[in-house]
Scaffold this motif. Sequence first.
Motif, PDB file in Angstrom:
ATOM      1  N   ASN A  35      16.333   3.775 -20.631  1.00 58.78           N
ATOM      2  CA  ASN A  35      14.881   3.632 -20.580  1.00 58.78           C
ATOM      3  C   ASN A  35      14.168   4.963 -20.445  1.00 58.78           C
ATOM      4  O   ASN A  35      13.141   5.204 -21.066  1.00 58.78           O
ATOM      5  N   ILE A  36      14.697   5.809 -19.581  1.00 56.65           N
ATOM      6  CA  ILE A  36      13.925   6.978 -19.186  1.00 56.65           C
ATOM      7  C   ILE A  36      14.293   8.190 -20.027  1.00 56.65           C
ATOM      8  O   ILE A  36      13.446   8.995 -20.369  1.00 56.65           O
ATOM      9  N   TRP A  37      15.551   8.289 -20.398  1.00 55.25           N
ATOM     10  CA  TRP A  37      15.990   9.418 -21.224  1.00 55.25           C
ATOM     11  C   TRP A  37      15.997   9.053 -22.707  1.00 55.25           C
ATOM     12  O   TRP A  37      15.402   9.725 -23.536  1.00 55.25           O
ATOM     13  N   LYS A  38      16.668   7.932 -23.039  1.00 59.18           N
ATOM     14  CA  LYS A  38      16.912   7.668 -24.455  1.00 59.18           C
ATOM     15  C   LYS A  38      15.701   7.098 -25.193  1.00 59.18           C
ATOM     16  O   LYS A  38      15.376   7.539 -26.294  1.00 59.18           O
ATOM     17  N   PHE A  39      15.047   6.125 -24.584  1.00 57.97           N
ATOM     18  CA  PHE A  39      13.932   5.483 -25.291  1.00 57.97           C
ATOM     19  C   PHE A  39      12.867   6.493 -25.728  1.00 57.97           C
ATOM     20  O   PHE A  39      12.481   6.508 -26.907  1.00 57.97           O
ATOM     21  N   PRO A  40      12.392   7.374 -24.832  1.00 59.26           N
ATOM     22  CA  PRO A  40      11.385   8.336 -25.304  1.00 59.26           C
ATOM     23  C   PRO A  40      11.906   9.241 -26.414  1.00 59.26           C
ATOM     24  O   PRO A  40      11.204   9.513 -27.382  1.00 59.26           O
ATOM     25  N   TYR A  41      13.148   9.687 -26.306  1.00 62.13           N
ATOM     26  CA  TYR A  41      13.564  10.647 -27.335  1.00 62.13           C
ATOM     27  C   TYR A  41      13.815   9.984 -28.692  1.00 62.13           C
ATOM     28  O   TYR A  41      13.487  10.553 -29.731  1.00 62.13           O
ATOM     29  N   SER A  79      31.434   7.461 -20.898  1.00 61.15           N
ATOM     30  CA  SER A  79      31.857   8.859 -20.967  1.00 61.15           C
ATOM     31  C   SER A  79      30.725   9.790 -21.415  1.00 61.15           C
ATOM     32  O   SER A  79      30.650  10.916 -20.943  1.00 61.15           O
ATOM     33  N   PHE A  80      29.831   9.343 -22.294  1.00 59.22           N
ATOM     34  CA  PHE A  80      28.715  10.258 -22.605  1.00 59.22           C
ATOM     35  C   PHE A  80      27.551  10.047 -21.641  1.00 59.22           C
ATOM     36  O   PHE A  80      26.779  10.960 -21.356  1.00 59.22           O
ATOM     37  N   TYR A  81      27.465   8.829 -21.119  1.00 57.19           N
ATOM     38  CA  TYR A  81      26.415   8.516 -20.139  1.00 57.19           C
ATOM     39  C   TYR A  81      26.551   9.424 -18.922  1.00 57.19           C
ATOM     40  O   TYR A  81      25.572   9.909 -18.355  1.00 57.19           O
ATOM     41  N   SER A  82      27.800   9.639 -18.534  1.00 58.15           N
ATOM     42  CA  SER A  82      28.070  10.449 -17.356  1.00 58.15           C
ATOM     43  C   SER A  82      27.645  11.901 -17.564  1.00 58.15           C
ATOM     44  O   SER A  82      27.254  12.585 -16.613  1.00 58.15           O
ATOM     45  N   ILE A  83      27.706  12.371 -18.796  1.00 63.77           N
ATOM     46  CA  ILE A  83      27.275  13.749 -19.064  1.00 63.77           C
ATOM     47  C   ILE A  83      25.763  13.857 -18.870  1.00 63.77           C
ATOM     48  O   ILE A  83      25.271  14.782 -18.219  1.00 63.77           O
ATOM     49  N   VAL A  84      25.036  12.882 -19.398  1.00 64.87           N
ATOM     50  CA  VAL A  84      23.577  12.917 -19.254  1.00 64.87           C
ATOM     51  C   VAL A  84      23.204  12.739 -17.778  1.00 64.87           C
ATOM     52  O   VAL A  84      22.310  13.417 -17.255  1.00 64.87           O
ATOM     53  N   ALA A  85      23.915  11.842 -17.107  1.00 67.43           N
ATOM     54  CA  ALA A  85      23.667  11.675 -15.672  1.00 67.43           C
ATOM     55  C   ALA A  85      23.924  12.995 -14.943  1.00 67.43           C
ATOM     56  O   ALA A  85      23.228  13.339 -13.985  1.00 67.43           O
ATOM     57  N   GLY A  96      18.536   9.512 -11.304  1.00 70.81           N
ATOM     58  CA  GLY A  96      19.963   9.558 -11.005  1.00 70.81           C
ATOM     59  C   GLY A  96      20.449   8.216 -10.467  1.00 70.81           C
ATOM     60  O   GLY A  96      21.524   7.724 -10.841  1.00 70.81           O
ATOM     61  N   ILE A  97      19.642   7.624  -9.599  1.00 71.30           N
ATOM     62  CA  ILE A  97      20.021   6.324  -9.046  1.00 71.30           C
ATOM     63  C   ILE A  97      20.034   5.248 -10.129  1.00 71.30           C
ATOM     64  O   ILE A  97      20.938   4.411 -10.196  1.00 71.30           O
ATOM     65  N   ALA A  98      19.031   5.301 -11.001  1.00 72.36           N
ATOM     66  CA  ALA A  98      18.986   4.324 -12.097  1.00 72.36           C
ATOM     67  C   ALA A  98      20.234   4.467 -12.968  1.00 72.36           C
ATOM     68  O   ALA A  98      20.824   3.472 -13.406  1.00 72.36           O
ATOM     69  N   ALA A  99      20.636   5.708 -13.208  1.00 72.98           N
ATOM     70  CA  ALA A  99      21.844   5.933 -14.013  1.00 72.98           C
ATOM     71  C   ALA A  99      23.072   5.405 -13.276  1.00 72.98           C
ATOM     72  O   ALA A  99      23.981   4.817 -13.873  1.00 72.98           O
ATOM     73  N   TRP A 100      23.069   5.590 -11.989  1.00 73.60           N
ATOM     74  CA  TRP A 100      24.197   5.153 -11.153  1.00 73.60           C
ATOM     75  C   TRP A 100      24.356   3.629 -11.190  1.00 73.60           C
ATOM     76  O   TRP A 100      25.446   3.105 -11.404  1.00 73.60           O
ATOM     77  N   LEU A 111      31.160  16.641 -23.156  1.00 77.33           N
ATOM     78  CA  LEU A 111      30.419  17.815 -22.697  1.00 77.33           C
ATOM     79  C   LEU A 111      30.783  19.031 -23.530  1.00 77.33           C
ATOM     80  O   LEU A 111      29.968  19.923 -23.748  1.00 77.33           O
ATOM     81  N   GLY A 112      32.021  19.028 -24.055  1.00 82.35           N
ATOM     82  CA  GLY A 112      32.429  20.119 -24.936  1.00 82.35           C
ATOM     83  C   GLY A 112      31.643  20.150 -26.238  1.00 82.35           C
ATOM     84  O   GLY A 112      31.546  21.185 -26.895  1.00 82.35           O
ATOM     85  N   SER A 113      31.063  18.995 -26.602  1.00 81.77           N
ATOM     86  CA  SER A 113      30.268  18.941 -27.836  1.00 81.77           C
ATOM     87  C   SER A 113      29.137  19.953 -27.837  1.00 81.77           C
ATOM     88  O   SER A 113      28.638  20.329 -28.881  1.00 81.77           O
TER      89      SER A 113
END
Length: 448
Positions: free
Chosen positions: A30-36, A109-115, A320-324, A365-367
């Motif tokens: 919602n907060i990171w992906k939707f706007p971008y 696995s990619f969610y954790s990088i953004v978190a 961070g909590i929302a991601a958690w 994250l190596g990406s």
Amino acid sequence: MQEKTSSQGSWASRWVFIMAATGSAVGLGNIWKFPYITGENGGGAFVLVYLVCILFVGIPIMMAEVFIGRRGRKNPVDSLEDVAEESGQTKAWGLIGIVGMFTGIMIFSFYSIVAGWVLNYIKAMATGELAGLTSDQANATFKALLADPMTLLGWHTLFVVMTVFVVARGVNKGLEMATRIMMPALFILLLVLLGYAMSTKSFSAGWHFMFDFDFSKLSWSAVLVALGHSFFTLSLGMGTMMAYGSYMPKKASIGSTVIAIGALDTLVALVAGLCIFPVIFANGMDPAAGPGLMFMSLPVAFGQMPFGQLFGFLFFVLVGIAAWTSSISLMEPTVAFIVERMKIKRITASIAIGFIVWLLGIACLGSFNFMSNITLFGKNIFDFLDYATANIMLPLGGIFTALFAGWAVKSKFSEEELSVSKLFFSYWKISVMVISPIAVAIVFVLNL
Ligand code: PHE
């Protein structure tokens, strides 16, 4: 007669279920992906398609997932198999749950990088590193973070450990406690940020960008992204809502509960967009800047507003909590499956899955640095996992769930579980039997 419950526990009440399921739904999506993705896909028309997908595809499928879980009272795979058997169908439907577990691990696995980026920004807000940044500086700060694999690895590791910790503690002590307090706090802070955005001159530019429907800007690939995101944001298509449904009290009505969750989730996404786009336009930034959009824009806004450092800190804490609370739900189906099927302890199962996610996360994250030259289908590993899960695997999982609930499960059972009015039930049935599958099929075909 004793009521059937899950061996993993139950939510204390319908309200707790709503908070937990909303905690799963509301997250980085919602907060990171939707706007971008709204920025990348031109704004208004994309938002409209997304809203239509939520209403006509997402909500009915969420109802299907929750009832399958509540009726089966087990992990998604076993619930699907049991509900199938009860209607005299093949247990092969359980495959939806198996694929879903892989999808969950890939997303995590990619969610954790953004978190991890979020955790980094919590620290930066607290230490004042971001105070008074111009938009160019905010840009450079984010790029520098991406270029630093060891820092990313540290945050990624911390986030995986935090998630494993909660999941290992189980339904009541872990998942329930985490969501009860945190979700309401996030809503309040978003409203504070919205208040600030509304006080700026660029609010109307942000508003028009999001709500003026210019269909000439819409492509079929944008429609696929909107559709895929409606699954991602509602946590559909991989068993999460089945797992959460299996802990839901029998008395609660699935129809109204699911509508409440869908509405809250949509509201958070729209408000997040309305907080971010005015900042983008006020500072001459590019709305199509991609995954870094939130991280490059919001620090600038916090730099300009009164008490910005405090609000900025609180904001990133809540994201961070929302991601958690979402990452917990990405693991739960798999952990429940391992615990129930293989009789392995919850803590062992959680650590094992966490370790796999941790390894896969390193490739993500190596990406952004040492593995940026490795691509799959023209995308780096991070983008590939994001694209493949949200735009292909979740919609497919969701559609098979819809077909299962609509065609394979006896109407008698679905009607009994959903306990909604006759009219609403007919609408639901048509949606899962025909509308959702056909809509997804059309969008897939047009994208080929
Ligand atoms: N819905 C979550 C979000 O928007 C992500 C998620 C997807 C969680 C699928 C669980 C299952 O961030």
